[in-house]
Design a protein around this motif. Sequence first.
Motif, PDB file in Angstrom:
ATOM      1  N   LEU A 171      -3.260  18.631  -9.968  1.00 25.89           N
ATOM      2  CA  LEU A 171      -2.566  17.387  -9.642  1.00 25.89           C
ATOM      3  C   LEU A 171      -1.186  17.576  -8.875  1.00 25.89           C
ATOM      4  O   LEU A 171      -0.316  17.793  -9.697  1.00 25.89           O
ATOM      5  N   TYR A 172      -1.220  17.472  -7.624  1.00 20.82           N
ATOM      6  CA  TYR A 172      -0.176  17.253  -6.821  1.00 20.82           C
ATOM      7  C   TYR A 172       0.116  15.780  -6.428  1.00 20.82           C
ATOM      8  O   TYR A 172      -0.767  15.067  -5.980  1.00 20.82           O
ATOM      9  N   GLU A 173       1.525  15.434  -6.665  1.00 20.10           N
ATOM     10  CA  GLU A 173       1.772  13.972  -6.348  1.00 20.10           C
ATOM     11  C   GLU A 173       3.131  13.902  -5.658  1.00 20.10           C
ATOM     12  O   GLU A 173       4.229  14.687  -5.779  1.00 20.10           O
ATOM     13  N   HIS A 174       3.180  12.733  -4.807  1.00 19.19           N
ATOM     14  CA  HIS A 174       4.531  12.695  -4.133  1.00 19.19           C
ATOM     15  C   HIS A 174       5.075  11.457  -4.485  1.00 19.19           C
ATOM     16  O   HIS A 174       4.453  10.600  -4.974  1.00 19.19           O
ATOM     17  N   GLN A 175       6.395  11.579  -4.693  1.00 15.49           N
ATOM     18  CA  GLN A 175       7.302  10.360  -5.085  1.00 15.49           C
ATOM     19  C   GLN A 175       8.629  10.097  -4.402  1.00 15.49           C
ATOM     20  O   GLN A 175       9.321  11.324  -4.024  1.00 15.49           O
ATOM     21  N   SER A 176       8.922   9.008  -3.734  1.00 16.66           N
ATOM     22  CA  SER A 176      10.158   8.866  -3.354  1.00 16.66           C
ATOM     23  C   SER A 176      11.234   7.930  -4.230  1.00 16.66           C
ATOM     24  O   SER A 176      12.247   7.686  -3.712  1.00 16.66           O
ATOM     25  N   THR A 177      10.370   7.426  -5.172  1.00 15.70           N
ATOM     26  CA  THR A 177      11.254   6.583  -6.208  1.00 15.70           C
ATOM     27  C   THR A 177      11.200   7.204  -7.467  1.00 15.70           C
ATOM     28  O   THR A 177      10.165   7.679  -8.153  1.00 15.70           O
ATOM     29  N   TRP A 178      12.313   7.360  -8.267  1.00 16.71           N
ATOM     30  CA  TRP A 178      12.363   8.308  -9.544  1.00 16.71           C
ATOM     31  C   TRP A 178      11.601   7.456 -10.745  1.00 16.71           C
ATOM     32  O   TRP A 178      11.738   6.404 -10.811  1.00 16.71           O
ATOM     33  N   ASN A 179      10.625   8.255 -11.359  1.00 14.40           N
ATOM     34  CA  ASN A 179      10.041   7.642 -12.389  1.00 14.40           C
ATOM     35  C   ASN A 179       9.962   8.596 -13.649  1.00 14.40           C
ATOM     36  O   ASN A 179       9.328   9.657 -13.451  1.00 14.40           O
ATOM     37  N   PRO A 180      10.668   8.236 -14.620  1.00 17.46           N
ATOM     38  CA  PRO A 180      10.538   9.376 -16.208  1.00 17.46           C
ATOM     39  C   PRO A 180       9.488   9.338 -16.633  1.00 17.46           C
ATOM     40  O   PRO A 180       9.133  10.250 -17.562  1.00 17.46           O
ATOM     41  N   ASN A 181       8.371   8.379 -16.081  1.00 18.37           N
ATOM     42  CA  ASN A 181       6.860   8.486 -17.011  1.00 18.37           C
ATOM     43  C   ASN A 181       5.793   9.261 -16.345  1.00 18.37           C
ATOM     44  O   ASN A 181       4.647   9.122 -16.443  1.00 18.37           O
ATOM     45  N   MET A 182       6.281  10.146 -15.374  1.00 15.64           N
ATOM     46  CA  MET A 182       5.478  10.985 -14.671  1.00 15.64           C
ATOM     47  C   MET A 182       4.693  11.929 -15.541  1.00 15.64           C
ATOM     48  O   MET A 182       3.416  11.985 -15.611  1.00 15.64           O
ATOM     49  N   PRO A 183       5.195  12.585 -16.828  1.00 16.09           N
ATOM     50  CA  PRO A 183       4.189  13.217 -17.643  1.00 16.09           C
ATOM     51  C   PRO A 183       3.248  12.241 -18.618  1.00 16.09           C
ATOM     52  O   PRO A 183       2.055  12.829 -18.662  1.00 16.09           O
ATOM     53  N   LEU A 184       3.661  11.162 -18.579  1.00 13.18           N
ATOM     54  CA  LEU A 184       2.618  10.360 -19.335  1.00 13.18           C
ATOM     55  C   LEU A 184       1.446  10.051 -18.157  1.00 13.18           C
ATOM     56  O   LEU A 184       0.104   9.828 -18.649  1.00 13.18           O
ATOM     57  N   ARG A 185       1.810   9.835 -17.069  1.00 15.36           N
ATOM     58  CA  ARG A 185       0.676   9.460 -16.077  1.00 15.36           C
ATOM     59  C   ARG A 185      -0.320  10.971 -16.026  1.00 15.36           C
ATOM     60  O   ARG A 185      -1.411  10.741 -15.911  1.00 15.36           O
ATOM     61  N   GLY A 186       0.536  11.795 -15.859  1.00 18.35           N
ATOM     62  CA  GLY A 186      -0.133  13.144 -15.981  1.00 18.35           C
ATOM     63  C   GLY A 186      -1.313  13.316 -17.018  1.00 18.35           C
ATOM     64  O   GLY A 186      -2.544  13.748 -16.897  1.00 18.35           O
TER      65      GLY A 186
END
Length: 307
Positions: free
Chosen positions: A85-100
């Motif tokens: 799963l590759y994702e691009h982000q331009s705004t910081w989000n600390p919840n990325m592991p939860l989304r993963g």
Amino acid sequence: MAKRNKKKWYRHGSWWRRLWFNRKYKDVLFRHLFRDKQDLLELYNALNNSTYENPEELEVITMEDVIFMKMKNDLSFIIGSHLNLYEHQSTWNPNMPLRGLLYFAQQFEGLVNVRGDDIYGKGRIELPTPVYIVFYNGSGMHGDSLMLYLSDSFSSGRGKGCLECTCEVLNINRGHNRALMDKCHRLWEYSELSSEIEENIGKGMRREEAVHTAVDTCIERGILKDILLAEKGMVLHMLLTEYDEKKHLKNTFEEGRKEGLEEGIERKLSDQVQKKIAKGKTILEIAEELEEEISVIERLVSRNRKS
């Protein structure tokens, strides 16, 4: 054991082909640039120092739904025994592991259901190894990479509990991860276009002007020239839409922070009023001592009595 689906399009391993939903958003540039399997394979090889040559060994997962995750910048695919799963982000989000975690859980559930695996059986169910990488080109990240952990969200902290999901964040702002950029020309091109836009905004240009100027500059320099010449209108639309959403997210965050601050101040004031009422102070005395309007004190006293 449940019967497997007999439809012609189904074949072993491709469980995602049965997960169909309605897409509620348009494509974004990062995913659009890597829609070609050859470019995506180059990115994978650059990240893993691998030497895959046949793009057909890479199976793209069309995750048409992101419903609760809103992961519209994702690239998901199988190669070898890995689910990437590759994702691009331009705004910081600390919840990325939860989304993963939610994403992979959904994929694994689809795999088990389609194959008819018995999760209560004696045999171990084989699963592809999940890999989650975020390409970040927003502000605030100074190093080349950062590992985020799901367990950081647990009340007991990292390494605790029975679940873990990691997310590797790679900084793709100009000047970062040079070795990776050298190996994947398309990623470098995307980084340069994004950096040009941000640099133009930093010079005081309006968003639309900054995007148009950056696109023209990149065409002159031969950066993403094949895409920008053939699909300039579409790319401009994607970029302007992305920047509108980024601005909206920033404004939403600022509004939420302001509202939270105001709520905190009022809560503290309410506590002070309640303590003074308990001491027998009058509303006039409380207003004078706290240097507040009488109407404000009256409202807080009335609310405290109702609660």
